[in-house]
Design an enzyme around this catalytic site. Structure first.
Site, PDB file in Angstrom:
ATOM      1  N   MET A 176       0.848  -1.193   0.000  1.00  0.00           N
ATOM      2  CA  MET A 176       0.000   0.000   0.000  1.00  0.00           C
ATOM      3  C   MET A 176       0.887   1.248   0.000  1.00  0.00           C
ATOM      4  O   MET A 176       0.680   2.167  -0.780  1.00  0.00           O
ATOM      5  CB  MET A 176      -0.879   0.043   1.253  1.00  0.00           C
ATOM      6  CG  MET A 176      -1.730  -1.160   1.513  1.00  0.00           C
ATOM      7  SD  MET A 176      -2.717  -0.839   3.012  1.00  0.00           S
ATOM      8  CE  MET A 176      -3.180  -2.477   3.460  1.00  0.00           C
ATOM      9  N   THR A 177       1.880   1.268   0.895  1.00  0.00           N
ATOM     10  CA  THR A 177       2.645   2.497   1.148  1.00  0.00           C
ATOM     11  C   THR A 177       3.519   2.885  -0.043  1.00  0.00           C
ATOM     12  O   THR A 177       4.149   2.041  -0.677  1.00  0.00           O
ATOM     13  CB  THR A 177       3.528   2.304   2.405  1.00  0.00           C
ATOM     14  OG1 THR A 177       2.690   1.861   3.474  1.00  0.00           O
ATOM     15  CG2 THR A 177       4.227   3.589   2.805  1.00  0.00           C
TER      16      THR A 177
ATOM     17  N   SER B 137       0.026   7.041   5.419  1.00  0.00           N
ATOM     18  CA  SER B 137      -1.120   7.342   6.288  1.00  0.00           C
ATOM     19  C   SER B 137      -2.329   7.717   5.441  1.00  0.00           C
ATOM     20  O   SER B 137      -3.454   7.328   5.730  1.00  0.00           O
ATOM     21  CB  SER B 137      -0.775   8.511   7.211  1.00  0.00           C
ATOM     22  OG  SER B 137       0.331   8.192   8.006  1.00  0.00           O
TER      23      SER B 137
ATOM     24  N   GLU C  28      -5.938  -6.602  10.933  1.00  0.00           N
ATOM     25  CA  GLU C  28      -4.506  -6.238  10.943  1.00  0.00           C
ATOM     26  C   GLU C  28      -4.143  -5.550  12.257  1.00  0.00           C
ATOM     27  O   GLU C  28      -3.108  -5.832  12.861  1.00  0.00           O
ATOM     28  CB  GLU C  28      -4.196  -5.313   9.751  1.00  0.00           C
ATOM     29  CG  GLU C  28      -2.771  -4.788   9.800  1.00  0.00           C
ATOM     30  CD  GLU C  28      -2.326  -4.068   8.529  1.00  0.00           C
ATOM     31  OE1 GLU C  28      -3.032  -4.145   7.517  1.00  0.00           O
ATOM     32  OE2 GLU C  28      -1.259  -3.427   8.581  1.00  0.00           O
ATOM     33  N   ARG C  29      -5.015  -4.673  12.722  1.00  0.00           N
ATOM     34  CA  ARG C  29      -4.671  -3.914  13.940  1.00  0.00           C
ATOM     35  C   ARG C  29      -4.847  -4.752  15.199  1.00  0.00           C
ATOM     36  O   ARG C  29      -4.135  -4.525  16.186  1.00  0.00           O
ATOM     37  CB  ARG C  29      -5.480  -2.617  13.969  1.00  0.00           C
ATOM     38  CG  ARG C  29      -4.915  -1.671  12.931  1.00  0.00           C
ATOM     39  CD  ARG C  29      -5.690  -0.441  12.669  1.00  0.00           C
ATOM     40  NE  ARG C  29      -5.054   0.272  11.554  1.00  0.00           N
ATOM     41  CZ  ARG C  29      -5.646   1.169  10.803  1.00  0.00           C
ATOM     42  NH1 ARG C  29      -6.908   1.507  11.038  1.00  0.00           N
ATOM     43  NH2 ARG C  29      -4.998   1.764   9.821  1.00  0.00           N
TER      44      ARG C  29
ATOM     45  N   ASN D  31       0.207   5.737  15.280  1.00  0.00           N
ATOM     46  CA  ASN D  31      -0.688   5.984  16.407  1.00  0.00           C
ATOM     47  C   ASN D  31      -1.390   7.340  16.302  1.00  0.00           C
ATOM     48  O   ASN D  31      -2.478   7.524  16.852  1.00  0.00           O
ATOM     49  CB  ASN D  31       0.085   5.825  17.718  1.00  0.00           C
ATOM     50  CG  ASN D  31       0.278   4.350  18.042  1.00  0.00           C
ATOM     51  OD1 ASN D  31      -0.202   3.479  17.292  1.00  0.00           O
ATOM     52  ND2 ASN D  31       0.961   4.045  19.120  1.00  0.00           N
TER      53      ASN D  31
END
Ligand SMILES: Cc1cc2nc3c(=O)[nH]c(=O)nc-3n(C[C@H](O)[C@H](O)[C@H](O)COP(=O)(O)OP(=O)(O)OC[C@H]3O[C@@H](n4cnc5c(N)ncnc54)[C@H](O)[C@@H]3O)c2cc1C
Length: 380
Positions: free
Chosen positions: A125-126, A132, A243-244, A367
């Site tokens: 993705m990144t 973000s 995932e989290r 975070n």
């Protein structure tokens, strides 16, 4: 009461896995850290022993197991103190996209080999300018008849060098919408136009290959689109809960290991004629830290139970990912002080844990992003 209610089969799975890891992983941890990667062979061994992709349905070569097996995998991998073997990323984060959104043909083509460890997966993705903010993804997907042409660059991709199959998030050239203009594409190793960039040297996670990926006129069949065109963002949002939870559980499991190592040291090491653990300052520190770890464990186990029930716990998951990953950093930092110079050599488990936990507040969504999600849901 154990809220996750493990059955004898869960317990037997844990015992088998723990024995396997003690034999096949722990003795090689230091070498793999030096090598900056893990050997392919260990993936195959894990697959053959039934420790990859446990939730894949039996018809595609898996065991169709519930998420408690995935939780056991994350916990036991943490106990080894080596994070380079990204079995949870493969089994519980990447492959579930194929299981949930793949066509029958894609599932038949890839899932059995994901289960056996012949295929190692990654998710990309990144990008250098989008992480973000996934709506900022610039990798472009242009359709030409039965082919899709991908152009773009990805970075910080775990399993980036070892992966045989990567799920790539890309913007569809003909869909003009920041969110509903993204799709997911399956790109196989060896596809012309798909190349790997640098192996990124990192603060921690030394045995994991984190890399740049490049797509230059990379042509894949349209049939390699995962799920419906334009639904990439929605699919990613749907999978981020799991995932989290995996990230939060990884943090709690790491904190539990750090505490166990530290308590063992403080009870065994003598200073001034008595064990360190007989000093009130040390006792109070251990009690405070253990309480934090217990809070994290209680929170995360409840989320796992809710997740297994199929509840949407997006906000609580964001809270947990944020809180547990900050907690494990506090625990690692304080425990390093308690053990002192003995934990400073590079290859000491505490030194490695101290390095490895640092990134946990950054990946799987930073975070700051977690707090933003919670604030939005609280309508602040
Ligand atoms: C070891 C490692 C492994 C990784 N593995 C993968 C992988 O397998 N696949 C993959 O796709 N990605 C992976 N990543 C990438 C990771 O998910 C991203 O780095 C992360 O989501 C942050 O995105 P970014 O890199 O664009 O940073 P940025 O978004 O540029 O963040 C920079 C800083 O800005 C802050 N920030 C950004 N937006 C806001 C905001 N709205 N409000 C307040 N603060 C903000 C961030 O919190 C951070 O502190 C990995 C990263 C690391 C370090």
């Amino acid at each position: 009461m154990d809220i996750l209610k493990p059955t004898p089969d869960h317990d037997a799975f844990r015992t088998r896995l723990r024995e396997f890891l003690a034999r096949e992983v722990t003795p090689y941890a230091d070498q793999w850290e030096k090598d900056r990667t893990v050997p392919r062979e260990i993936w195959r061994k894990m697959g053959q022993a039934g420790f990859l992709c446990m939730d894949v349905p039996a018809v595609y070569g898996g065991r169709g197991d519930d998420f408690r097996y995935a939780a056991i995998l994350t916990e036991e991998m943490s106990r080894t103190g080596i994070n380079g073997l990204a079995a949870s990323l493969h089994s519980d984060i990447v492959v579930p996209y194929i299981t949930a959104f793949g066509s029958d043909d894609q599932k038949q083509r890839y899932l059995p080999r994901c289960v056996s460890g012949e295929i190692i997966t990654a998710i990309a993705m990144t990008e250098p300018d989008a992480g973000s903010d996934l709506a900022g993804i610039r990798t472009l997907a242009e359709e030409e008849g039965d082919t899709v042409v991908l152009n773009g660059a990805k970075t910080f991709i775990s399993n980036g060098l070892l992966c045989d199959l990567v799920i790539v998030a890309a913007r569809d050239a003909d869909l003009d919408n920041p969110h509903l203009g993204l799709s997911l594409y399956l790109v196989e190793d060896g596809t012309q136009g798909f190349t790997r960039g640098r192996h990124l040297e990192k603060l921690g996670w030394h045995s994991q290959d984190t890399a740049e990926l490049f797509f230059t006129n990379c042509r894949i069949p349209v049939a390699n689109r995962l799920g419906a065109k334009g639904y990439g963002f929605i699919m990613m949002m749907e999978k981020l809960q799991q995932e989290r939870i995996v990230a939060a559980l990884g943090a709690v499991a790491a904190a539990e290991c750090i505490m166990a190592w530290t308590i063992a040291f403080c009870t065994g090491h003598r200073e001034g004629g008595k064990p360190l653990s007989k000093r009130q300052a040390v006792q109070f520190a251990i009690v405070e830290l253990s309480t934090e770890v217990k809070l994290g464990r209680t929170f995360v186990d409840k989320l796992i139970a809710d997740h297994i029930e199929g509840q949407k716990v997006v906000v609580e998951t964001a809270m947990a990912k944020c809180w547990t990953t900050e907690m494990v950093k506090r625990v690692a930092d304080r425990c390093l002080d308690l053990v002192g110079p003995h934990a400073i050599p590079d290859d000491h488990p505490l030194a490695r844990a101290f390095r490895d936990v640092r990134v946990m507040s950054i990946f799987a969504g930073t975070n700051e992003i977690m707090k933003g999600i919670v604030a939005r849901f609280m309508r602040l």
